[in-house]
Design a protein around this motif. Sequence first.
Motif, PDB file in Angstrom:
ATOM      1  N   ASP A 129       0.832  -1.193   0.000  1.00  0.00           N
ATOM      2  CA  ASP A 129       0.000   0.000   0.000  1.00  0.00           C
ATOM      3  C   ASP A 129       0.875   1.255   0.000  1.00  0.00           C
ATOM      4  O   ASP A 129       1.924   1.282   0.648  1.00  0.00           O
ATOM      5  N   GLY A 130       0.417   2.253  -0.734  1.00  0.00           N
ATOM      6  CA  GLY A 130       1.178   3.505  -0.793  1.00  0.00           C
ATOM      7  C   GLY A 130       2.127   3.501  -1.977  1.00  0.00           C
ATOM      8  O   GLY A 130       3.246   4.020  -1.910  1.00  0.00           O
ATOM      9  N   SER A 132       2.571   5.083  -4.576  1.00  0.00           N
ATOM     10  CA  SER A 132       3.211   6.293  -5.117  1.00  0.00           C
ATOM     11  C   SER A 132       4.460   6.655  -4.311  1.00  0.00           C
ATOM     12  O   SER A 132       5.253   7.494  -4.741  1.00  0.00           O
ATOM     13  N   ASN A 222      -5.303  14.630   2.315  1.00  0.00           N
ATOM     14  CA  ASN A 222      -4.696  15.216   1.129  1.00  0.00           C
ATOM     15  C   ASN A 222      -5.383  16.560   0.894  1.00  0.00           C
ATOM     16  O   ASN A 222      -6.506  16.619   0.399  1.00  0.00           O
ATOM     17  N   TYR A 249       0.681  14.450   6.517  1.00  0.00           N
ATOM     18  CA  TYR A 249       0.172  13.569   5.461  1.00  0.00           C
ATOM     19  C   TYR A 249       1.339  12.945   4.717  1.00  0.00           C
ATOM     20  O   TYR A 249       2.064  13.624   4.002  1.00  0.00           O
ATOM     21  N   GLY A 251       0.804  10.083   2.803  1.00  0.00           N
ATOM     22  CA  GLY A 251       0.267   9.567   1.551  1.00  0.00           C
ATOM     23  C   GLY A 251       0.415   8.064   1.444  1.00  0.00           C
ATOM     24  O   GLY A 251       0.232   7.482   0.379  1.00  0.00           O
ATOM     25  N   LEU A 253      -1.295   5.034   3.570  1.00  0.00           N
ATOM     26  CA  LEU A 253      -2.325   4.848   4.593  1.00  0.00           C
ATOM     27  C   LEU A 253      -1.776   4.192   5.858  1.00  0.00           C
ATOM     28  O   LEU A 253      -2.068   4.633   6.977  1.00  0.00           O
ATOM     29  N   TYR A 267      -7.335  10.361  10.394  1.00  0.00           N
ATOM     30  CA  TYR A 267      -7.031  10.245   8.965  1.00  0.00           C
ATOM     31  C   TYR A 267      -8.356  10.363   8.227  1.00  0.00           C
ATOM     32  O   TYR A 267      -9.333   9.685   8.584  1.00  0.00           O
ATOM     33  N   TYR A 269     -10.104  10.226   4.360  1.00  0.00           N
ATOM     34  CA  TYR A 269     -10.141  10.162   2.896  1.00  0.00           C
ATOM     35  C   TYR A 269     -11.610  10.190   2.503  1.00  0.00           C
ATOM     36  O   TYR A 269     -12.280   9.176   2.445  1.00  0.00           O
ATOM     37  N   LYS A 279     -11.584   6.932  -2.042  1.00  0.00           N
ATOM     38  CA  LYS A 279     -10.531   6.186  -2.740  1.00  0.00           C
ATOM     39  C   LYS A 279     -10.195   4.861  -2.071  1.00  0.00           C
ATOM     40  O   LYS A 279      -9.792   3.900  -2.723  1.00  0.00           O
ATOM     41  N   ILE A 280     -10.315   4.828  -0.760  1.00  0.00           N
ATOM     42  CA  ILE A 280      -9.810   3.678   0.003  1.00  0.00           C
ATOM     43  C   ILE A 280     -10.716   2.454  -0.211  1.00  0.00           C
ATOM     44  O   ILE A 280     -11.936   2.556  -0.189  1.00  0.00           O
ATOM     45  N   GLU A 285      -8.255  -2.560   2.710  1.00  0.00           N
ATOM     46  CA  GLU A 285      -7.585  -1.401   3.329  1.00  0.00           C
ATOM     47  C   GLU A 285      -8.371  -0.970   4.574  1.00  0.00           C
ATOM     48  O   GLU A 285      -7.866  -1.062   5.697  1.00  0.00           O
TER      49      GLU A 285
HETATM   50  P1  FDP Z   1      -1.555   4.720  -3.147  1.00  0.00           P
HETATM   51  O1  FDP Z   1      -2.620   5.147  -4.101  1.00  0.00           O
HETATM   52  O2  FDP Z   1      -0.239   5.440  -3.338  1.00  0.00           O
HETATM   53  O3  FDP Z   1      -1.378   3.212  -3.086  1.00  0.00           O
HETATM   54  O4  FDP Z   1      -5.283   3.693  -1.101  1.00  0.00           O
HETATM   55  C1  FDP Z   1      -4.010   3.794  -1.545  1.00  0.00           C
HETATM   56  C2  FDP Z   1      -3.294   5.062  -1.111  1.00  0.00           C
HETATM   57  O5  FDP Z   1      -2.020   5.147  -1.652  1.00  0.00           O
HETATM   58  C3  FDP Z   1      -3.149   5.180   0.420  1.00  0.00           C
HETATM   59  O6  FDP Z   1      -2.103   4.427   0.929  1.00  0.00           O
HETATM   60  C4  FDP Z   1      -2.935   6.665   0.609  1.00  0.00           C
HETATM   61  O7  FDP Z   1      -3.317   7.123   1.886  1.00  0.00           O
HETATM   62  C5  FDP Z   1      -3.787   7.246  -0.477  1.00  0.00           C
HETATM   63  O8  FDP Z   1      -4.000   6.230  -1.464  1.00  0.00           O
HETATM   64  C6  FDP Z   1      -3.116   8.411  -1.145  1.00  0.00           C
HETATM   65  O9  FDP Z   1      -3.991   8.973  -2.049  1.00  0.00           O
HETATM   66  P2  FDP Z   1      -3.736  10.438  -2.666  1.00  0.00           P
HETATM   67  O10 FDP Z   1      -2.565  10.297  -3.588  1.00  0.00           O
HETATM   68  O11 FDP Z   1      -5.002  10.764  -3.366  1.00  0.00           O
HETATM   69  O12 FDP Z   1      -3.450  11.359  -1.537  1.00  0.00           O
END
Ligand code: FDP
Length: 338
Positions: A129-130, A132, A222, A249, A251, A253, A267, A269, A279-280, A285
Amino acid sequence: MKTQPYKQDTGNLAYKVGVTLDRFIKSKQADFPFATGELSQILRDIALASKIVSREISRAGLSDVTGAFGQTNVQGEEQQKLDVVANVRFTRALTKGGEVCAVVSEEEDLVIDLQNSKGKYVVAIDPLDGSSNIDVNVSIGTIFSIYRRKTATGSPIKEEDVLQKGSEQVAAGYVLYGSSTMLVYSTGNGANGFTYERSLGEFFLSHPDLSMPEEGSIYTINEGLTPHINPNILSYLEACKRAGASARYIGSLVADFHRNLLKGGIYLYPATSQAPNGKIRLMYEANALAFIAEQVGGAASDGRQRILDIVPGSLHQRTPVYIGSKNMVKGLEKSLNG
Ligand code: FDP
């Protein structure tokens, strides 16, 4: 034969390293609702895979595991190489462990049927997870939920085995690959945290009986989303700021949740005008973190109801998430619903 008792006291020569995850799991086995050792095995399998993933992550930049894999997952997100590596590692460990019949993964469109007629458990997992944050050396995590299948073993997997409410989790947890690697899990009797000692290849109990402050002074969102969210959430955030709260933040989770668990915070979202369900992902998650949050005295809501009460309609369904210190989540709900 003459014997002597084992004398543990060696002064500073051999300090105690503590309780290993394995020993801890064994000592708590009787607390599980079905204490036959199968759930313990699944936790061990997850711990093993997480050690391998931790190793791969720590080599990122040196070996060829960073960057895009060249495919998108079912969410339309670009898969990173490490997403794929982690997915293989966890699925393989759960297959070899022999206690799981089906896996729901962020990286797979459909339920993976492990063709294990004896497996009584279903695991939902976000292997990494995470995404990016993978290529920029920032904390990332793994999130997992464990359910007992509803139908009899040996019969084909049915929807009811997989689409269970979060309140039906028998165990859940996460691994945080941060400045150290940590595993936190709960089987419904509180939650405990273990830190990975790389040189010994073991997780050791480092955070027994975790508890989340009821109040906190961190809000995690965010900020870029704020033009697109319900103004009542903005009012709540303004109130947090007036009360002296700080924004944090990462980014990721898992990392954001873990910090708020230890320090107190919320937190968010939320739903946005572009993404009305946020998004979650619920199944792999939100549910696991909601389970942990409640076990440590926190709360998790979609704004209207407990995350754990949401009946899932599909594998990759999304949900708005407000999770963290109990009073902050209550305050947010109040502000959201007027
Ligand atoms: P990611 O897309 O980078 O995998 O649900 C996935 C998640 O990360 C969470 O880990 C994080 O909190 C959230 O999305 C980040 O989303 P934003 O880029 O929209 O802030």
